[in-house]
Design an enzyme around this catalytic site. Structure first.
Site, PDB file in Angstrom:
ATOM      1  N   CYS A  12       3.404 -84.544 -47.360  1.00  0.00           N
ATOM      2  CA  CYS A  12       3.747 -84.554 -46.005  1.00  0.00           C
ATOM      3  C   CYS A  12       3.048 -83.027 -45.507  1.00  0.00           C
ATOM      4  O   CYS A  12       2.469 -82.423 -46.274  1.00  0.00           O
ATOM      5  CB  CYS A  12       5.505 -84.307 -45.997  1.00  0.00           C
ATOM      6  SG  CYS A  12       5.935 -82.774 -46.858  1.00  0.00           S
ATOM      7  N   GLU A 125      16.164 -76.593 -51.418  1.00  0.00           N
ATOM      8  CA  GLU A 125      16.349 -76.504 -49.894  1.00  0.00           C
ATOM      9  C   GLU A 125      17.686 -75.975 -49.527  1.00  0.00           C
ATOM     10  O   GLU A 125      17.877 -75.265 -48.421  1.00  0.00           O
ATOM     11  CB  GLU A 125      15.826 -77.868 -49.316  1.00  0.00           C
ATOM     12  CG  GLU A 125      15.838 -77.704 -47.922  1.00  0.00           C
ATOM     13  CD  GLU A 125      15.527 -79.198 -47.100  1.00  0.00           C
ATOM     14  OE1 GLU A 125      14.758 -79.876 -47.727  1.00  0.00           O
ATOM     15  OE2 GLU A 125      16.315 -79.367 -46.078  1.00  0.00           O
TER      16      GLU A 125
HETATM   17 FE1  F3S Z   1       7.830 -82.277 -45.765  1.00  0.00          FE
HETATM   18 FE2  F3S Z   1       8.642 -80.438 -44.221  1.00  0.00          FE
HETATM   19 FE3  F3S Z   1       9.710 -82.891 -43.840  1.00  0.00          FE
HETATM   20  S1  F3S Z   1       8.320 -80.330 -46.374  1.00  0.00           S
HETATM   21  S2  F3S Z   1       9.459 -83.676 -46.047  1.00  0.00           S
HETATM   22  S3  F3S Z   1       7.717 -82.127 -43.412  1.00  0.00           S
HETATM   23  S4  F3S Z   1      10.826 -81.157 -43.873  1.00  0.00           S
END
Ligand code: F3S
Length: 667
Positions: A12, A125
């Protein structure tokens, strides 16, 4: 076999950004530490390690000067403080979406909201999020949309007052439908509950695709590390719709036996930490299977799919931003974007903000300014007085005004100054106060410059001309550097922001005041202590504490003295009697002899009748000679006593300058 792949696969935005930043840092520094594994993928972690990104479990494994990567999960504020205390360099790779949650939680917590999180309290997190509200968050743990209500009724319905201020957020990788179900229940039951949909849109898209694909596939392959939370969530979603599910963390785990079944439809999804290489290899291997047809990614565009999964950071930023702009929300519900916009404080260098003190460590003050990261005031930016200990001036929770020196000091920290704000206030006072000239203020000598001394007045530099430093001549101005002093403002140039001050004026005024007080205290007939300052032909000037009085020569001794120096010396400390005070003419008459015993009171004791003493003839008269026994006592030798035989003229026996007159007997 038919192969259906998800459009959104691979790293991601947040993970890619963290990996790129860590690799760049490793290249620059040779070796950097990531606080925890950078992503939940063993293979990638091993590769990163080979390139110099070494995972450590705690900061104990780092030493001063090391560079530490904060991974995309983010960390609690306490970790930043610890990094600073250990003097390690921070490269903050916290995903901006996670930072937004930190902002929301910090602000809501400060406003008295109880933070409720749909997520796993042990996930890094969530630990970071919890740290933003003093580790007081309430966690909903794992649940699904289907069992959300029973979880709510069991654990939360009675837990809070109906009007409790609640703030509901989610771990970014949480199942969106489960979050929405729980959010609905909280909103229905608690009137003061605010809901922030903080499920990452990247996660949302992947979960939606996973649900769609898994509902039409015979076999689902979920790519990603077995420890990855978001991959596990994808697997859960798929498992609800597809019975044949296989988790694949590396290529050897592909279930070739299953996928070789004729006519089978195989779906592929991948978690946010699945590396591009794994995705590429799996798709290639699958497409090589006999009779395989690939939907979404045909054999020809496998490379394109892999490439799509390895979008550049910029592309992903755009994708992520676009995703945020189209949230699926109900009326009245706060979207992540809205929440972010509301909570995000935009700052710029030079801006003055009010923040609250969150920690004071080693003289550095950490301040929550509502920005995505806290700011800190280095000790030398706290006060213009270097000796001030910030802990004695502010406490945790205090609101203080600060100026942003640097939005990013190069290590992701916001650099603040309290000193600048204080000095601006002082300047403001100077420039708006019409009477600022003539005021007496506290200052500290800073440095010697050509023609004078620079003094600091609460952060403002003021020039003191050399002639204005003291009432006396000063050979070396250096002795005033670092010295606190009071100065009088002589001139304020508002245009050039220049201040000229005088210490001498203050000293002179103080001396004048002391003098005034002294005059008021003087009482005729009182005995006072003094120091002889100056001798003149007519007497001695004596300092009796800020004012000088005169001991006239006639009041210096009982006997005759030609000059006062026969009795007193400069610097001699003496007791004197105040004889007269004339305030109008500023004259004080003092007596010294008046406090000395009169010689005649002791004469009888000192010169008993019959004793033989030596004296000096000082005067001859017709009836005899006067002999000085001491400066104030003369004795008379009658002419009949001048000699053993009859003497007609005293001059025949003695003269006035003869000395001494031997052996006179006192009669
Ligand atoms: Fe990745 Fe950030 Fe979403 S690490 S899953 S883009 S919250």
């Amino acid at each position: 076999m038919k192969l259906l792949t998800a459009k959104n696969m691979g790293f991601c935005f947040g993970v890619r950004r963290a990996v790129d930043m860590a690799l760049a840092a490793a290249e620059e520094h040779g070796r950097v530490f990531s606080l925890g594994e950078l992503i939940h993928n063993r293979q990638v972690v091993t590769e990163l390690k080979e390139k110099g990104v070494v995972p450590i479990d705690t900061l104990d494994s780092s030493t001063e000067g090391d560079t530490v990567i904060i991974r995309s999960h983010g960390v609690a504020p306490a970790v930043y403080y610890e990094c600073r205390a250990r003097r390690v360099n921070i490269i903050d790779c916290t995903c901006p979406f996670v930072m937004k949650i930190h902002d929301i939680v910090s602000k809501a917590s400060a406003e008295g909201y109880i933070i409720v999180v749909t997520g796993d309290p042990k996930h890094p997190e969530c630990i970071g999020i919890n740290g933003c509200c003093g580790d007081n968050a309430v966690f909903c743990g794992d649940f699904t949309a289907e069992n959300a209500e029973s979880r709510f009724n069991d654990d939360f319905k009675e837990r809070f007052e109906k009007n409790a201020k609640l703030c509901l957020v989610s771990q970014t990788t949480f199942d969106r439908s489960a979050f929405e179900a729980m959010a609905e229940l909280f909103k229905k039951n608690f009137v003061n509950c605010v809901v922030y949909d903080t499920v990452c849109n990247t996660t949302r898209d992947r979960q939606r695709e996973a649900a769609e694909l898994s509902s039409k596939c015979d076999v689902m392959l979920v790519l990603g590390d077995h420890h990855s939370s978001n991959t596990q969530k994808l697997a859960n979603i798929c498992a609800e719709r597809c019975k044949n599910l296989k988790r694949i963390a590396n290529i050897s785990e592909i279930p070739l036996d299953i996928i070789q079944t004729n006519g089978i439809i195989v779906g592929v999804v991948a978690g946010a930490s699945a590396p591009d290489s794994l995705i590429r290899e799996v798709i290639t291997r699958m497409s090589e299977q006999e009779k395989a047809t690939v939907d979404c990614c045909t054999a020809e565009n496998i490379e394109n799919v892999a490439t799509a999964a390895t979008e550049t950071a910029e592309q992903v930023v755009e994708t992520a931003a676009a995703a945020v702009q189209e949230p699926v929300v109900e009326e009245g519900e706060t979207t992540f974007e809205e929440a972010f916009e509301k909570t995000l404080v935009r700052i710029r260098n030079g801006q003055i903000l009010t923040g609250s003190v969150v920690q004071i460590v080693d003289g550095e003050v950490c301040v929550n300014i509502g920005y995505k990261s806290d700011g800190f005031i280095p000790r030398d930016e706290f006060s213009s007085d270097p000796d001030v200990d910030p802990a004695t001036v502010v406490s945790v929770g205090d609101k203080i005004e600060v100026e942003v020196l640097k939005v990013n000091d190069g290590e992701g920290n916001v650099l603040l100054s309290r000193k600048n704000v204080e000095s601006k206030k002082v300047w403001e006072e100077f420039s708006t106060d019409a009477d600022s000239e003539g005021k007496i203020v506290d200052a500290v000598g800073k440095e010697v410059v050509k023609g004078g001394l620079i003094a600091d007045i609460n952060g403002i530099r003021a020039f003191i001309p050399a002639s204005q430093v003291s009432t006396k001549y000063v050979e070396k101005l250096d002795e005033f550097v670092g010295q606190p002093m009071k100065v009088k403002i002589l001139e304020v140039d508002k245009q050039r922001k220049r201040v000229v001050a005088s210490r001498k004026a203050v000293l002179a005024a103080e001396a004048e005041e002391a003098k005034r007080q002294k005059w008021a205290e003087l009482v005729v007939g009182e005995k006072v202590h003094g120091i002889v300052r100056r001798l003149t032909d007519f007497g001695a000037f004596v300092d009796i504490g800020g004012v000088d009085g005169l001991v006239h020569v006639t009041d210096a001794a009982w006997g005759r003295v030609k000059h006062v120096n026969e009795v007193l010396k400069v610097g001699q400390e003496i007791e004197v009697l105040i004889l007269n005070v004339d305030q109008e003419k500023q004259r004080i008459s003092l007596g010294y002899k008046q406090l000395q015993p009169k010689p005649w009171t002791l004469a009888a004791e000192k010169y008993p009748v019959g004793s033989i003493v030596e004296g000096k003839v000082v005067r001859i008269v017709t009836f005899g000679a006067f002999v000085a026994l001491e400066p104030t006592i003369d004795g008379l030798i009658h002419i009949s006593q001048v000699g053993a035989r009859h003497v007609t003229k005293v001059e025949d026996v003695a003269s006035a300058d003869a000395s001494p007159f031997p052996a006179v007997q006192i009669s």
